[in-house]
Design a protein around this motif. Structure first.
Motif, PDB file in Angstrom:
ATOM      1  N   THR A   1       6.095  10.494  -0.953  1.00 36.67           N
ATOM      2  CA  THR A   1       5.362   9.303  -0.523  1.00 36.67           C
ATOM      3  C   THR A   1       3.867   9.592  -0.526  1.00 36.67           C
ATOM      4  N   LEU A   2       3.078   8.546  -0.462  1.00 29.34           N
ATOM      5  CA  LEU A   2       1.631   8.653  -0.630  1.00 29.34           C
ATOM      6  C   LEU A   2       0.884   7.763   0.352  1.00 29.34           C
ATOM      7  N   SER A   3      -0.305   8.238   0.756  1.00 28.62           N
ATOM      8  CA  SER A   3      -1.218   7.438   1.565  1.00 28.62           C
ATOM      9  C   SER A   3      -2.648   7.736   1.126  1.00 28.62           C
ATOM     10  N   ALA A   4      -3.585   6.888   1.554  1.00 30.12           N
ATOM     11  CA  ALA A   4      -4.989   7.058   1.174  1.00 30.12           C
ATOM     12  C   ALA A   4      -5.906   6.816   2.365  1.00 30.12           C
ATOM     13  N   ALA A   5      -6.981   7.594   2.421  1.00 22.41           N
ATOM     14  CA  ALA A   5      -8.061   7.381   3.386  1.00 22.41           C
ATOM     15  C   ALA A   5      -9.321   7.163   2.565  1.00 22.41           C
ATOM     16  N   GLU A   6      -9.874   5.978   2.657  1.00 22.18           N
ATOM     17  CA  GLU A   6     -11.004   5.626   1.807  1.00 22.18           C
ATOM     18  C   GLU A   6     -12.235   5.279   2.621  1.00 22.18           C
ATOM     19  N   SER A   7     -13.346   5.845   2.220  1.00 22.84           N
ATOM     20  CA  SER A   7     -14.625   5.456   2.787  1.00 22.84           C
ATOM     21  C   SER A   7     -15.418   4.757   1.692  1.00 22.84           C
ATOM     22  N   CYS A   8     -16.035   5.526   0.822  1.00 19.23           N
ATOM     23  CA  CYS A   8     -16.920   4.966  -0.208  1.00 19.23           C
ATOM     24  C   CYS A   8     -16.193   4.120  -1.252  1.00 19.23           C
ATOM     25  N   THR A   9     -14.878   4.241  -1.358  1.00 19.31           N
ATOM     26  CA  THR A   9     -14.131   3.433  -2.328  1.00 19.31           C
ATOM     27  C   THR A   9     -13.652   2.117  -1.720  1.00 19.31           C
ATOM     28  N   GLY A  10     -13.776   1.959  -0.438  1.00 18.85           N
ATOM     29  CA  GLY A  10     -13.561   0.674   0.217  1.00 18.85           C
ATOM     30  C   GLY A  10     -12.243  -0.030  -0.058  1.00 18.85           C
ATOM     31  N   GLY A  11     -11.186   0.705  -0.322  1.00 22.63           N
ATOM     32  CA  GLY A  11      -9.894   0.087  -0.596  1.00 22.63           C
ATOM     33  C   GLY A  11      -9.529   0.029  -2.069  1.00 22.63           C
ATOM     34  N   LYS A  12     -10.415   0.474  -2.929  1.00 14.86           N
ATOM     35  CA  LYS A  12     -10.169   0.420  -4.382  1.00 14.86           C
ATOM     36  C   LYS A  12      -8.953   1.255  -4.782  1.00 14.86           C
ATOM     37  N   ILE A  13      -8.782   2.434  -4.168  1.00 15.77           N
ATOM     38  CA  ILE A  13      -7.630   3.277  -4.499  1.00 15.77           C
ATOM     39  C   ILE A  13      -6.348   2.554  -4.111  1.00 15.77           C
ATOM     40  N   SER A  14      -6.303   2.012  -2.918  1.00 15.05           N
ATOM     41  CA  SER A  14      -5.122   1.273  -2.475  1.00 15.05           C
ATOM     42  C   SER A  14      -4.839   0.089  -3.390  1.00 15.05           C
ATOM     43  N   SER A  15      -5.875  -0.595  -3.805  1.00 11.27           N
ATOM     44  CA  SER A  15      -5.716  -1.731  -4.714  1.00 11.27           C
ATOM     45  C   SER A  15      -5.130  -1.300  -6.055  1.00 11.27           C
ATOM     46  N   LEU A  16      -5.630  -0.197  -6.590  1.00 10.20           N
ATOM     47  CA  LEU A  16      -5.103   0.301  -7.862  1.00 10.20           C
ATOM     48  C   LEU A  16      -3.638   0.709  -7.739  1.00 10.20           C
ATOM     49  N   ILE A  17      -3.304   1.381  -6.665  1.00  4.27           N
ATOM     50  CA  ILE A  17      -1.915   1.829  -6.466  1.00  4.27           C
ATOM     51  C   ILE A  17      -0.985   0.626  -6.316  1.00  4.27           C
ATOM     52  N   THR A  18      -1.373  -0.329  -5.480  1.00  5.04           N
ATOM     53  CA  THR A  18      -0.482  -1.455  -5.198  1.00  5.04           C
ATOM     54  C   THR A  18      -0.444  -2.481  -6.325  1.00  5.04           C
ATOM     55  N   SER A  19      -1.293  -2.345  -7.321  1.00  6.87           N
ATOM     56  CA  SER A  19      -1.215  -3.239  -8.484  1.00  6.87           C
ATOM     57  C   SER A  19      -0.067  -2.843  -9.416  1.00  6.87           C
ATOM     58  N   VAL A  20       0.531  -1.688  -9.180  1.00  2.71           N
ATOM     59  CA  VAL A  20       1.655  -1.208  -9.987  1.00  2.71           C
ATOM     60  C   VAL A  20       2.959  -1.716  -9.384  1.00  2.71           C
ATOM     61  N   PRO A  21       3.771  -2.439 -10.153  1.00  2.00           N
ATOM     62  CA  PRO A  21       5.055  -2.895  -9.628  1.00  2.00           C
ATOM     63  C   PRO A  21       5.903  -1.705  -9.167  1.00  2.00           C
ATOM     64  N   GLY A  22       6.519  -1.853  -8.012  1.00  2.00           N
ATOM     65  CA  GLY A  22       7.368  -0.798  -7.477  1.00  2.00           C
ATOM     66  C   GLY A  22       6.644   0.204  -6.604  1.00  2.00           C
ATOM     67  N   SER A  23       5.330   0.053  -6.449  1.00  2.00           N
ATOM     68  CA  SER A  23       4.571   1.026  -5.647  1.00  2.00           C
ATOM     69  C   SER A  23       4.992   1.033  -4.180  1.00  2.00           C
ATOM     70  N   SER A  24       5.635  -0.033  -3.731  1.00  2.00           N
ATOM     71  CA  SER A  24       6.092  -0.064  -2.332  1.00  2.00           C
ATOM     72  C   SER A  24       7.177   0.976  -2.071  1.00  2.00           C
ATOM     73  N   GLU A  25       7.761   1.530  -3.124  1.00  2.00           N
ATOM     74  CA  GLU A  25       8.779   2.566  -2.962  1.00  2.00           C
ATOM     75  C   GLU A  25       8.176   3.909  -2.533  1.00  2.00           C
ATOM     76  N   TYR A  26       6.888   4.114  -2.802  1.00  2.00           N
ATOM     77  CA  TYR A  26       6.272   5.410  -2.479  1.00  2.00           C
ATOM     78  C   TYR A  26       4.944   5.299  -1.741  1.00  2.00           C
ATOM     79  N   TYR A  27       4.277   4.158  -1.801  1.00  2.00           N
ATOM     80  CA  TYR A  27       2.970   4.038  -1.141  1.00  2.00           C
ATOM     81  C   TYR A  27       3.151   3.486   0.263  1.00  2.00           C
ATOM     82  N   LEU A  28       2.786   4.298   1.265  1.00  2.00           N
ATOM     83  CA  LEU A  28       2.979   3.910   2.659  1.00  2.00           C
ATOM     84  C   LEU A  28       1.818   3.093   3.209  1.00  2.00           C
ATOM     85  N   GLY A  29       0.604   3.302   2.688  1.00  2.00           N
ATOM     86  CA  GLY A  29      -0.549   2.560   3.168  1.00  2.00           C
ATOM     87  C   GLY A  29      -1.795   3.412   3.207  1.00  2.00           C
TER      88      GLY A  29
END
Length: 142
Positions: free
Chosen positions: A1-29
């Motif tokens: 599973t995966l998580s992200a802590a973003e400062s300067c990217t302001g959520g961009k990493i999370s947005s890129l990950i969650t734009s992939v179908p099926g990412s809810s299977e491994y991306y926790l938040g």
């Protein structure tokens, strides 16, 4: 599973990950810890690290990655702290990002510097963070 802590990217990493179908299977938040107080209170970054090394540092990137991994219970995490622009400082010019990755076998950081405008720097930071994470996980799998 995966998580992200973003400062300067302001959520961009999370947005890129969650734009992939099926990412809810491994991306926790993720945690967008733009403010220092959020880094300290939510992610558990010790104020002494920020005081000694600065918010844009290897030490803070590592602590952010470890903190979000702990908060979410993920196997792996990625974190970014940097200066997208328009201003930098003596230690870190505009375009500097520290990326932290953490997993079952430890934590690593890498520093990258890009010379673009703010929007492009954020895109590059997020892409570099995901690539750093990819290489980290591949190394663990060997």
């Amino acid at each position: 599973t995966l998580s992200a802590a973003e400062s300067c990217t302001g959520g961009k990493i999370s947005s890129l990950i969650t734009s992939v179908p099926g990412s809810s299977e491994y991306y926790l938040g993720g945690v967008t810890s733009y403010a220092i107080a959020v880094k300290e209170k939510v992610l558990g970054v010790p104020p002494s690290l920020i005081d000694e090394y600065g918010v844009v540092s290897s030490e803070v990137a590592a602590a952010m990655a470890e903190g979000v991994k702990k908060v979410t219970g993920s196997t792996y995490s990625v974190a970014t702290t940097g200066l997208a622009g328009p201003a930098g400082d003596e230690r870190n010019p505009v375009g500097t990002v520290w990326i932290g990755v953490s997993g079952p076998n430890g934590t690593e950081t890498v520093r990258k510097i890009y010379k673009n405008d703010r929007k492009r720097n954020i895109e590059r930071f997020a892409s570099a963070a995901l690539d750093t994470l990819r290489l980290f996980v591949l190394k663990d799998l060997k």
